[in-house]
Write a protein that holds these residues in place. Sequence first.
Motif, short mmCIF file in Angstrom:
data_model
loop_
_atom_site.label_atom_id
_atom_site.label_comp_id
_atom_site.label_asym_id
_atom_site.label_seq_id
_atom_site.Cartn_x
_atom_site.Cartn_y
_atom_site.Cartn_z
N ALA A 104 0.83 -1.21 0.00
CA ALA A 104 0.00 0.00 0.00
C ALA A 104 0.86 1.25 0.00
N VAL A 105 1.92 1.26 0.80
CA VAL A 105 2.79 2.43 0.85
C VAL A 105 3.59 2.55 -0.44
N ARG A 106 4.12 1.45 -0.94
CA ARG A 106 4.89 1.49 -2.19
C ARG A 106 4.05 1.99 -3.36
N SER A 107 2.77 1.67 -3.37
CA SER A 107 1.92 2.09 -4.48
C SER A 107 1.66 3.60 -4.48
N ARG A 108 1.92 4.28 -3.37
CA ARG A 108 1.72 5.73 -3.29
C ARG A 108 2.82 6.51 -4.00
N TYR A 109 3.99 5.90 -4.19
CA TYR A 109 5.14 6.65 -4.69
C TYR A 109 5.61 6.12 -6.04
N ARG A 110 6.10 7.03 -6.86
CA ARG A 110 6.64 6.70 -8.17
C ARG A 110 7.98 7.44 -8.34
N GLY A 111 8.81 6.95 -9.25
CA GLY A 111 10.03 7.65 -9.64
C GLY A 111 10.99 7.94 -8.51
N LEU A 112 11.39 9.19 -8.43
CA LEU A 112 12.38 9.62 -7.44
C LEU A 112 11.88 9.39 -6.01
N CYS A 113 10.61 9.60 -5.77
CA CYS A 113 10.06 9.38 -4.43
C CYS A 113 10.11 7.90 -4.05
N ARG A 114 9.88 7.02 -5.02
CA ARG A 114 9.98 5.58 -4.75
C ARG A 114 11.42 5.23 -4.38
N SER A 115 12.38 5.84 -5.06
CA SER A 115 13.80 5.60 -4.74
C SER A 115 14.11 6.04 -3.32
N ARG A 116 13.56 7.18 -2.92
CA ARG A 116 13.79 7.69 -1.56
C ARG A 116 13.16 6.76 -0.54
N LEU A 117 11.97 6.24 -0.83
CA LEU A 117 11.30 5.29 0.04
C LEU A 117 12.14 4.02 0.21
N GLU A 118 12.61 3.47 -0.90
CA GLU A 118 13.39 2.23 -0.86
C GLU A 118 14.71 2.44 -0.12
N ALA A 119 15.34 3.60 -0.30
CA ALA A 119 16.59 3.89 0.41
C ALA A 119 16.34 3.95 1.92
N ALA A 120 15.25 4.58 2.33
CA ALA A 120 14.93 4.66 3.75
C ALA A 120 14.60 3.28 4.32
N LEU A 121 13.97 2.43 3.51
CA LEU A 121 13.68 1.06 3.95
C LEU A 121 14.97 0.28 4.22
N LYS A 122 16.00 0.57 3.43
CA LYS A 122 17.29 -0.10 3.60
C LYS A 122 18.15 0.55 4.68
N GLY A 123 17.72 1.69 5.19
CA GLY A 123 18.48 2.38 6.22
C GLY A 123 19.54 3.30 5.67
N GLU A 124 19.46 3.61 4.39
CA GLU A 124 20.42 4.50 3.76
C GLU A 124 19.96 5.94 3.94
N GLU A 125 20.91 6.82 4.17
CA GLU A 125 20.60 8.24 4.29
C GLU A 125 20.53 8.83 2.89
N PRO A 126 19.53 9.67 2.64
CA PRO A 126 19.45 10.31 1.32
C PRO A 126 20.60 11.30 1.15
N ALA A 127 21.04 11.45 -0.08
CA ALA A 127 22.09 12.43 -0.37
C ALA A 127 21.55 13.83 -0.12
N GLU A 128 22.37 14.65 0.50
CA GLU A 128 21.96 16.03 0.78
C GLU A 128 22.06 16.86 -0.47
N ARG A 129 21.11 17.75 -0.63
CA ARG A 129 21.14 18.68 -1.75
C ARG A 129 22.16 19.77 -1.47
N THR A 130 22.78 20.24 -2.52
CA THR A 130 23.68 21.37 -2.36
C THR A 130 22.99 22.57 -2.97
N ALA A 131 23.16 23.71 -2.33
CA ALA A 131 22.54 24.93 -2.81
C ALA A 131 23.24 25.40 -4.08
N PRO A 132 22.48 25.95 -5.04
CA PRO A 132 23.10 26.42 -6.28
C PRO A 132 23.92 27.66 -6.05
#
Length: 73
Positions: free
Chosen positions: A45-73
């Motif tokens: 149910a949760v996986r079906s809510r997300y697509r693309g980049l958001c799905r990648s962020r969900l899967e990374a959090a499931l694995k315990g990986e920290e998302p890469a920090e954005r750098t300001a332009p």
Amino acid sequence: MNRHDPVTDRALGAVDRELRAAARDGQRLRLLRQQGLLTPQELDAVRSRYRGLCRSRLEAALKGEEPAERTAP
């Protein structure tokens, strides 16, 4: 984020909120999995809510990986 374009600011803000929500959901599901309380139906149910980049962020959090920090332009 002030780029002097309110439409762009709103769009980027919405994407940022969605990415943060995906990360939060992934962390919550990971905790439930560790406790043995995660059901396959809830995961689907949760996986079906997300697509693309958001799905990648969900899967990374499931694995315990920290998302890469954005750098300001």
